[in-house]
Design a protein around this motif. Structure first.
Motif, mmCIF file in Angstrom:
data_model
loop_
_atom_site.group_PDB
_atom_site.id
_atom_site.type_symbol
_atom_site.label_atom_id
_atom_site.label_comp_id
_atom_site.label_asym_id
_atom_site.label_seq_id
_atom_site.Cartn_x
_atom_site.Cartn_y
_atom_site.Cartn_z
ATOM 1 N N ILE A 151 52.337 11.270 60.460
ATOM 2 C CA ILE A 151 51.005 11.891 60.501
ATOM 3 C C ILE A 151 50.079 11.148 61.465
ATOM 4 O O ILE A 151 49.410 11.749 62.297
ATOM 5 C CB ILE A 151 50.362 11.930 59.083
ATOM 6 C CG1 ILE A 151 51.111 12.933 58.200
ATOM 7 C CG2 ILE A 151 48.877 12.297 59.158
ATOM 8 C CD1 ILE A 151 50.612 12.974 56.756
ATOM 9 N N TYR A 152 50.072 9.830 61.375
ATOM 10 C CA TYR A 152 49.115 9.085 62.185
ATOM 11 C C TYR A 152 49.308 9.283 63.693
ATOM 12 O O TYR A 152 48.364 9.673 64.392
ATOM 13 C CB TYR A 152 49.072 7.591 61.825
ATOM 14 C CG TYR A 152 48.224 6.872 62.827
ATOM 15 C CD1 TYR A 152 46.839 7.002 62.804
ATOM 16 C CD2 TYR A 152 48.809 6.170 63.869
ATOM 17 C CE1 TYR A 152 46.055 6.435 63.772
ATOM 18 C CE2 TYR A 152 48.027 5.598 64.856
ATOM 19 C CZ TYR A 152 46.648 5.734 64.805
ATOM 20 O OH TYR A 152 45.886 5.188 65.775
ATOM 21 N N PRO A 153 50.537 9.077 64.213
ATOM 22 C CA PRO A 153 50.689 9.266 65.667
ATOM 23 C C PRO A 153 50.386 10.697 66.105
ATOM 24 O O PRO A 153 49.807 10.911 67.178
ATOM 25 C CB PRO A 153 52.152 8.919 65.946
ATOM 26 C CG PRO A 153 52.754 8.449 64.678
ATOM 27 C CD PRO A 153 51.761 8.544 63.577
ATOM 28 N N ALA A 154 50.742 11.670 65.249
ATOM 29 C CA ALA A 154 50.452 13.072 65.593
ATOM 30 C C ALA A 154 48.943 13.266 65.723
ATOM 31 O O ALA A 154 48.449 13.862 66.698
ATOM 32 C CB ALA A 154 51.026 14.004 64.524
ATOM 33 N N ALA A 155 48.209 12.718 64.757
ATOM 34 C CA ALA A 155 46.747 12.868 64.758
ATOM 35 C C ALA A 155 46.136 12.153 65.950
ATOM 36 O O ALA A 155 45.247 12.680 66.629
ATOM 37 C CB ALA A 155 46.179 12.316 63.456
ATOM 38 N N SER A 156 46.647 10.961 66.200
ATOM 39 C CA SER A 156 46.108 10.157 67.290
ATOM 40 C C SER A 156 46.303 10.868 68.627
ATOM 41 O O SER A 156 45.395 10.936 69.455
ATOM 42 C CB SER A 156 46.798 8.796 67.274
ATOM 43 O OG SER A 156 46.489 8.093 68.424
ATOM 44 N N ALA A 157 47.497 11.454 68.806
ATOM 45 C CA ALA A 157 47.796 12.160 70.052
ATOM 46 C C ALA A 157 46.866 13.358 70.218
ATOM 47 O O ALA A 157 46.294 13.573 71.288
ATOM 48 C CB ALA A 157 49.262 12.603 70.060
ATOM 49 N N ARG A 158 46.705 14.113 69.131
ATOM 50 C CA ARG A 158 45.883 15.323 69.241
ATOM 51 C C ARG A 158 44.422 14.985 69.532
ATOM 52 O O ARG A 158 43.754 15.685 70.304
ATOM 53 C CB ARG A 158 46.000 16.151 67.953
ATOM 54 C CG ARG A 158 45.207 17.422 68.043
ATOM 55 C CD ARG A 158 45.695 18.505 67.133
ATOM 56 N NE ARG A 158 44.683 19.560 67.062
ATOM 57 C CZ ARG A 158 44.565 20.395 66.053
ATOM 58 N NH1 ARG A 158 45.396 20.321 65.029
ATOM 59 N NH2 ARG A 158 43.634 21.330 66.072
ATOM 60 N N SER A 159 43.941 13.910 68.948
ATOM 61 C CA SER A 159 42.530 13.551 69.136
ATOM 62 C C SER A 159 42.219 13.200 70.591
ATOM 63 O O SER A 159 41.070 13.220 71.010
ATOM 64 C CB SER A 159 42.159 12.372 68.240
ATOM 65 O OG SER A 159 42.728 11.185 68.752
ATOM 66 N N LYS A 160 43.268 12.894 71.340
ATOM 67 C CA LYS A 160 43.033 12.509 72.734
ATOM 68 C C LYS A 160 42.808 13.716 73.631
ATOM 69 O O LYS A 160 42.253 13.590 74.727
ATOM 70 C CB LYS A 160 44.210 11.682 73.252
ATOM 71 C CG LYS A 160 44.288 10.360 72.504
ATOM 72 C CD LYS A 160 44.973 9.250 73.263
ATOM 73 C CE LYS A 160 44.793 7.930 72.531
ATOM 74 N NZ LYS A 160 45.828 7.681 71.513
ATOM 75 N N THR A 161 43.270 14.889 73.182
ATOM 76 C CA THR A 161 43.100 16.075 74.022
ATOM 77 C C THR A 161 42.141 17.100 73.400
ATOM 78 O O THR A 161 41.615 17.955 74.091
ATOM 79 C CB THR A 161 44.456 16.781 74.252
ATOM 80 O OG1 THR A 161 45.040 17.049 72.973
ATOM 81 C CG2 THR A 161 45.398 15.907 75.064
ATOM 82 N N ASP A 162 41.951 16.991 72.072
ATOM 83 C CA ASP A 162 41.192 18.020 71.365
ATOM 84 C C ASP A 162 39.863 17.435 70.886
ATOM 85 O O ASP A 162 39.801 16.719 69.898
ATOM 86 C CB ASP A 162 42.062 18.508 70.188
ATOM 87 C CG ASP A 162 41.425 19.646 69.416
ATOM 88 O OD1 ASP A 162 40.179 19.802 69.487
ATOM 89 O OD2 ASP A 162 42.167 20.367 68.723
ATOM 90 N N GLU A 163 38.799 17.752 71.611
ATOM 91 C CA GLU A 163 37.472 17.167 71.340
ATOM 92 C C GLU A 163 36.985 17.480 69.924
ATOM 93 O O GLU A 163 36.515 16.584 69.214
ATOM 94 C CB GLU A 163 36.482 17.723 72.378
ATOM 95 C CG GLU A 163 35.494 16.775 73.019
ATOM 96 C CD GLU A 163 35.659 15.273 72.800
ATOM 97 O OE1 GLU A 163 34.876 14.753 71.981
ATOM 98 O OE2 GLU A 163 36.510 14.610 73.434
ATOM 99 N N ALA A 164 37.131 18.730 69.496
ATOM 100 C CA ALA A 164 36.646 19.147 68.175
ATOM 101 C C ALA A 164 37.380 18.381 67.077
ATOM 102 O O ALA A 164 36.790 17.974 66.064
ATOM 103 C CB ALA A 164 36.852 20.649 67.996
ATOM 104 N N TYR A 165 38.656 18.197 67.309
ATOM 105 C CA TYR A 165 39.493 17.479 66.335
ATOM 106 C C TYR A 165 39.022 16.029 66.230
ATOM 107 O O TYR A 165 38.884 15.476 65.138
ATOM 108 C CB TYR A 165 40.944 17.546 66.834
ATOM 109 C CG TYR A 165 41.992 16.983 65.898
ATOM 110 C CD1 TYR A 165 42.641 17.791 64.963
ATOM 111 C CD2 TYR A 165 42.379 15.645 65.986
ATOM 112 C CE1 TYR A 165 43.630 17.282 64.130
ATOM 113 C CE2 TYR A 165 43.351 15.123 65.161
ATOM 114 C CZ TYR A 165 43.979 15.948 64.233
ATOM 115 O OH TYR A 165 44.959 15.444 63.425
#
Ligand code: ARG
Length: 586
Positions: A205-219
């Motif tokens: 979960i953590y790496p997935a979230a971390s990766a997404r937060s780098k491209t998805d501003e709203a997230y």
């Protein structure tokens, strides 16, 4: 107990006094030319200037009054004005005899202090990776050295458990399982005891979230909000936080246990949350903290700074705390609960600026006393053979567990190749030796420097390596076992050195106390490694040149056994300070 250099310096100083010179010229150090003598005093050169005399004339006067002293086998004046000294066999045997009988081999451990060593710093919910290895290895050794010096020492893991990674996990969990009761703001009942994820899921979960937060501003915004709500006390988020802790901590403990790393405190950034509002208020009241663009900051720049030191941020404009905030509140907590004289941080040296800000702010705001020591031991990066930060073969971040397993496997292969062993014993031994290989490979380098993690080199039984050190200790153990098998107990009396090799070994052993004291003074475990390596080399030279068990002269044989027994005790003490131990056989 005085060190050899202290004892001989006193003697030579007295010589200077007797000849009418200032006693302080009699300071003696180790020789720069070990081929010529063991110790040397350069005081005659300095005295020459003060007394307007030729240095050699002064040196000769001193030598004349000290000649014949039973502590010296030789003392001579050498142009332009050196005083060369070698110790007598009686002196060496007597000195080592005292060491053998004293607690801690005569190390002076007076004036105890209260010390906290802050090391580890793992981030909850992220697996330990090689970046955490150095903090654990160096910090554990620093803690043990401080403790051996007689101090009252606390090791604190200082978990990263309050930052954005928590908000990221909560956000990702919400994406995946939004109907969980934790996200229902109207819910007032008890939350389940069972965590809504396993460790394996959490680690995904953590790496997935971390990766997404780098491209998805709203997230990313959602994660920041969740972090703040967690810190503000939103019930459901606190419950998730607790699950994350419950799932992660046993895994962290198991990992540190594998490394023989043990913390006294399992506190974290979250532990001091309640102290933050009061701390911030106090900083404002003292006129130190002020608002700048909505955030609360403390200026920490000083006139003598050669580079810009930005203000220390205490609270963000939304009221959220930061890495600096939790570190400051942690110092406050430590002062309140333990009152340390000193706190030593063992953290990646790239965090240098953070600690400059935190330390200055803590002093400026009176969180610590004027004489509370705050030390940052910043360590360098562990690189692969390519000189770049250590990675897996695929180029990913290397998990600590994998790295340790690789080294263990390499060790097991070597051990079983060497000789037939019981598989269970071989397994156990390979763990012990692997740990020594990893830790010694790290600690033998100066902590502040980057170093190359070279599996082939570290696991070698030859050269300046952990396995070589253990091999030497095992060699002594085996001789001692054979001796006690036939003759009973180990003789204690250290005898005069019979050979050049015995003499060299004895001289090296006298350096135990000054080495430990220097390692403590400089927070430098590599000093102990260098000492251990010298002693092992001396021991092995002695072993190769001496018939120990086959010696027919009983007196001599007993002297040899007493000497190698003392060597073993000293080596085992040293490796314990480095954080590993030796097996019975290898
Ligand atoms: N959790 C931090 C990190 O991974 C390290 C913590 C070091 N200790 C401290 N008191 N700041 O970067």
């Amino acid at each position: 107990m005085k060190t050899v250099l202290e004892m001989i310096s006193e003697k030579v100083s007295e010589g200077f006094s007797r000849c009418g010179y200032e006693a302080s010229y009699g300071k003696v150090g180790l020789s720069n030319r070990p081929d010529l003598c063991e110790l040397q005093c350069n005081g005659a050169m300095a005295a020459a200037k003060a007394y307007h005399k030729a240095p050699i004339a002064i040196a000769q006067e001193i030598v004349k009054v000290l000649a014949g002293d039973e502590d010296f086998s030789e003392i001579s004046a050498v142009p332009p004005g050196f005083i060369n000294i070698s110790l007598s066999s009686d002196f060496l045997a007597g000195y080592l005899g005292s060491m053998a009988g004293e607690d801690k081999f005569g190390l002076d451990t007076s004036s105890p202090k209260k010390i906290i060593v802050d090391y580890g710093g793992p981030n909850v919910a992220k697996p330990l990776h090689v970046g955490h290895l150095r903090a654990a290895i160096i910090g554990e050794s620093v803690k043990r050295i401080c403790r051996y010096m007689g101090n009252e020492v606390i090791g604190d893991v200082h978990l990263g458990d309050w930052g954005l990674q928590m908000g990221l996990i909560i956000t990702e969990l919400r994406e995946r399982k939004g109907d969980l009761v934790y996200f229902d703001e109207d819910y007032t009942g008890e939350y389940p005891d069972e965590p809504p994820f396993t460790l394996t899921e959490l680690e995904e979960i953590y790496p997935a979230a971390s990766a997404r937060s780098k491209t998805d501003e709203a997230y990313k915004e959602a994660a920041l909000l969740a972090t703040r709500q967690l810190q503000d006390g939103r019930r459901g988020y606190r419950a998730i936080w607790k699950h994350i802790m419950d799932v992660s901590i046993p895994d962290l403990k198991r990992n540190y246990d594998d490394l023989s790393v043990e913390f006294d405190w399992w506190k974290g950034e979250s532990s001091v949350d309640a102290l933050i509002p009061g701390m911030a208020e106090d900083m404002k009241k003292k006129g130190m903290a002020y608002e700048s663009e909505g955030a609360l900051v403390v200026d920490v720049a000083e006139e003598s700074d050669t580079k810009e030191i930005p203000p220390c941020m205490i609270l963000k404009s939304d009221g959220a705390s930061l890495y600096t905030t939790t570190d400051l509140a942690t110092i406050l907590d430590r002062m309140n609960t333990f009152g340390p004289d000193r706190i030593i941080y063992v953290v990646d040296k790239r965090q240098d600026m953070h600690f400059v800000q935190v330390f200055r702010c803590a002093r400026k705001c009176g969180i610590v006393n004027e004489d509370t020591g705050l030390d940052f031991l910043g360590f360098g990066t562990m690189n692969g053979k390519d000189g770049k930060p250590f990675k897996t073969r695929e180029g990913g971040v290397m998990r600590l567990e994998m790295l340790i397993n690789d080294i263990r496997a390499a060790m097991l292969k070597k051990i079983t190749e060497n000789h037939e062993t019981d598989p269970e014993e071989a397994e156990e031994t390979s763990r012990t030796v692997a740990l020594a290989a990893i830790k010694y490979g790290d600690l033998s380098n100066q902590a502040t420097k980057d170093y190359i993690f070279d599996v082939d080199k570290f696991t070698s039984f030859e050269g300046n390596t952990g396995p070589y050190i253990l091999y030497t200790i095992v060699r002594i153990k085996s001789i001692l076992a054979r001796y006690t098998g036939s003759e009973g107990s180990i003789p204690l009396a250290i005898k005069k050195p019979e050979t050049e090799q015995a003499r060299a070994l004895m001289l090296s052993l006298t350096k135990f106390a000054p080495t430990i004291a220097a390692a403590y003074e400089e927070i430098a475990p590599h000093r102990i490694c260098a000492f251990v390596y010298d002693v092992c080399n001396d021991l092995n030279r002695f072993y190769h040149e001496t018939r120990i068990l086959a010696e027919e002269d009983r007196e001599k044989k007993e002297g040899y056994i007493a000497l190698i027994d003392l060597t073993k005790r000293i080596l085992e003490t040293c490796i314990d300070l480095l954080g590993f131990s030796a097996p019975e056989r290898m």
